[in-house]
Write an enzyme that holds these catalytic residues in place. Structure first.
Site, PDB file in Angstrom:
ATOM      1  N   LYS A 110       0.829  -1.206   0.000  1.00 18.13           N
ATOM      2  CA  LYS A 110       0.000   0.000   0.000  1.00 18.13           C
ATOM      3  C   LYS A 110       0.864   1.258   0.000  1.00 18.13           C
ATOM      4  O   LYS A 110       0.544   2.243  -0.675  1.00 18.13           O
ATOM      5  CB  LYS A 110      -0.971  -0.012   1.179  1.00 18.13           C
ATOM      6  N   LYS A 189      -2.715  -7.919 -11.461  1.00 18.71           N
ATOM      7  CA  LYS A 189      -3.755  -8.366 -10.537  1.00 18.71           C
ATOM      8  C   LYS A 189      -4.932  -7.387 -10.577  1.00 18.71           C
ATOM      9  O   LYS A 189      -4.717  -6.174 -10.543  1.00 18.71           O
ATOM     10  CB  LYS A 189      -3.158  -8.425  -9.126  1.00 18.71           C
ATOM     11  N   LYS A 192      -8.889  -2.446  -7.285  1.00 17.66           N
ATOM     12  CA  LYS A 192      -9.427  -1.108  -7.521  1.00 17.66           C
ATOM     13  C   LYS A 192      -8.320  -0.067  -7.527  1.00 17.66           C
ATOM     14  O   LYS A 192      -8.444   0.963  -8.169  1.00 17.66           O
ATOM     15  CB  LYS A 192     -10.559  -0.737  -6.569  1.00 17.66           C
TER      16      LYS A 192
END
Ligand code: ADP
Ligand code: TRP
Length: 319
Positions: A110, A189, A192
Site C-alpha cells: 500500500k 492483478k 481497484k
C-alpha cells in the site's frame, strides 16, 4: 466448524473479489457456522468521507446478499457494530512485535502504491487478527494476498495463550488455489487501486467497455493464440461453464477466431454468470430498511458468539 471472513467496504466489488473471496464465502456457508462481515473499520484507512463510507458499507452488504451470502444461515454484520473488536484489538496490540508489522506485505504494497504510512494502515493486521480471534474462527477464507495476515493472527494468538493461558483458537487460512489471482483488464492483478477492474454491479455499458479494453496482443485472427499471460483467456476460464470453456480453449489453440469474438463470448459469459445477482442487487438497493434489518440481526448474533471469548480475555488480562 466456524468460518469467519470479512471484506473491506472500500469500493464497489469486482470480479477479483468475487472469485478470490466471495465465492468461497458462499461455498463454505453451508459447511459450518459462517460469520461474514463488512470491514468498514478497515475501510477507514482509505475512505475519508463519512457519507461515502456509510454508503459503501451498506452497498457491500447488499452486494454480498445479492451474490448469495444467505443471511438466514450465515451471520452477516457490519464490523463497526461489534465494539468488542476494538477492545481485543488493543489487548492483542500490547503483545504484537513491531517487527512483524514492519514486514507486512499488505502494508508495504500500500505504501508503494502511494498510500500515506499512517498508524491505521500499520495497525491494520492487528485489527484483522482481532476480527478473527474474537469469534474463535477455525477457517478463514481469503485471497492469497491475505495469507500473511492470518499467519500473524495465529502467531499472536499463540503469544497470547502462552502469556495468559489457552483462550484463543488458532485459525487456518483457506485459499481457493484455482482462482488465487484474478487478472485485471491490463493483465496485472485485478484491484481497484490499479483501475483495471470489471465491477460486478456496474452499468451494462461500462462493463462492455471494460471488456472491450482487455489487453490483447497482435496475433492474427487465423493464428493460434498464446495462453501465457493472456488476461482474456484467464477470465474466460474463470467465468464460462466448463463445456463452453472447453470449446473456447480448442479454438484458442487452433486459431480462426479473433480477440473481438472472444470478448463477445466473455461479455455474454459475464451476464450469464451475474445477471441474477445483478437483479437481486437492484431490488435490495431499493429497500435499505431490509439490509439494515439483516445487519442488525447479524450483529446481535455475532456479539453473542464473541461474549464468552472476550469475557475470558478480560478476566485473563485483569480487566
Ligand atoms: P482491491 O485489491 O481491489 O482493493 P481488496 O484488497 O479489498 O481488493 O480485496 C478484498 C478481497 O478480495 C480479499 O480477500 C482479496 O484477497 C480478494 N481479491 C481482491 N482482488 C483479487 C484478485 N485480483 N484476485 C483474487 N482475489 C482478489
Ligand atoms: N483485509 C481483508 C481484505 O483486504 C478484509 C478483512 C478484514 C478480513 N478483516 C478480516 C478478512 C478478517 C478475513 C478475516 O480483504
Amino acid at each position: 466448524m466456524r468460518i469467519v471472513s470479512g471484506i473491506q467496504s472500500s469500493g464497489p466489488l469486482h470480479l477479483g473479489n468475487y472469485y478470490g473471496a466471495v465465492r468461497q464465502f458462499i461455498d463454505l456457508q453451508v459447511q459450518g457456522e459462517a460469520l461474514y462481515f463488512v470491514a468498514n473499520l478497515h475501510a477507514l484507512t482509505s475512505v475519508r468521507d463519512g457519507r461515502l463510507a456509510r454508503e459503501l458499507a451498506r452497498e457491500t452488504a447488499v452486494a454480498l446478499v445479492a451474490l448469495g451470502v444467505d443471511p438466514s444461515g450465515a451471520i452477516l454484520f457490519r464490523q463497526s457494530d461489534i465494539p468488542e473488536i476494538l477492545e481485543l484489538y488493543w489487548i492483542l496490540g500490547t503483545l504484537v512485535p513491531l517487527s512483524h508489522l514492519e514486514r507486512a506485505h499488505g502494508y508495504k504494497d500500500k505504501i508503494t502504491r502511494g498510500m500515506r504510512p499512517d498508524f491505521g494502515l500499520f495497525a491494520y493486521p492487528v485489527l484483522m487478527a482481532a476480527d478473527i480471534l474474537l469469534y474463535g474462527a477455525d477457517v478463514v477464507p481469503v485471497g492469497r494476498d491475505q495469507i500473511q495476515h492470518i499467519e500473524f493472527a495465529r502467531d499472536w494468538a499463540t503469544t497470547f495463550n502462552a502469556t495468559y493461558g489457552p483462550i484463543l483458537k488458532l485459525p487456518e487460512a483457506r485459499v481457493q488455489a484455482a482462482t488465487a489471482v484474478v487478472p485485471g483488464i491490463d493483465g496485472q492483478k485485478m484491484s481497484k487501486s490499479y483501475d483495471n477492474t470489471i465491477d460486478l454491479f456496474g452499468h451494462g455499458a461500462e462493463i462492455e467497455k471494460r471488456i472491450a479494453t482487455i489487453k490483447t496482443d497482435s496475433t492474427p485472427v487465423d493464428a493460434p493464440k498464446p495462453i501465457e499471460s493472456s488476461p482474456l483467456y484467464e477470465l474466460l476460464k474463470l467465468m464460462l461453464p466448463e463445456p463452453d470453456f472447453r470449446e473456447v480453449d480448442r479454438t484458442w489453440r487452433e486459431g480462426g477466431k479473433g480477440y473481438g469474438e472472444y470478448k463477445k463470448i466473455l461479455l455474454d459469459g459475464f451476464h450469464a454468470a451475474f445477471d441474477a445477482a445483478r437483479a437481486r442487487h437492484a431490488e435490495l438497493s431499493r429497500d435499505p430498511g431490509e439490509v439494515e434489518r439483516i445487519l442488525a440481526q447479524g450483529a446481535a448474533r455475532a456479539r453473542e458468539i464473541a461474549a464468552p471469548i472476550i469475557g475470558r480475555v478480560r478476566e485473563a488480562v485483569g480487566l
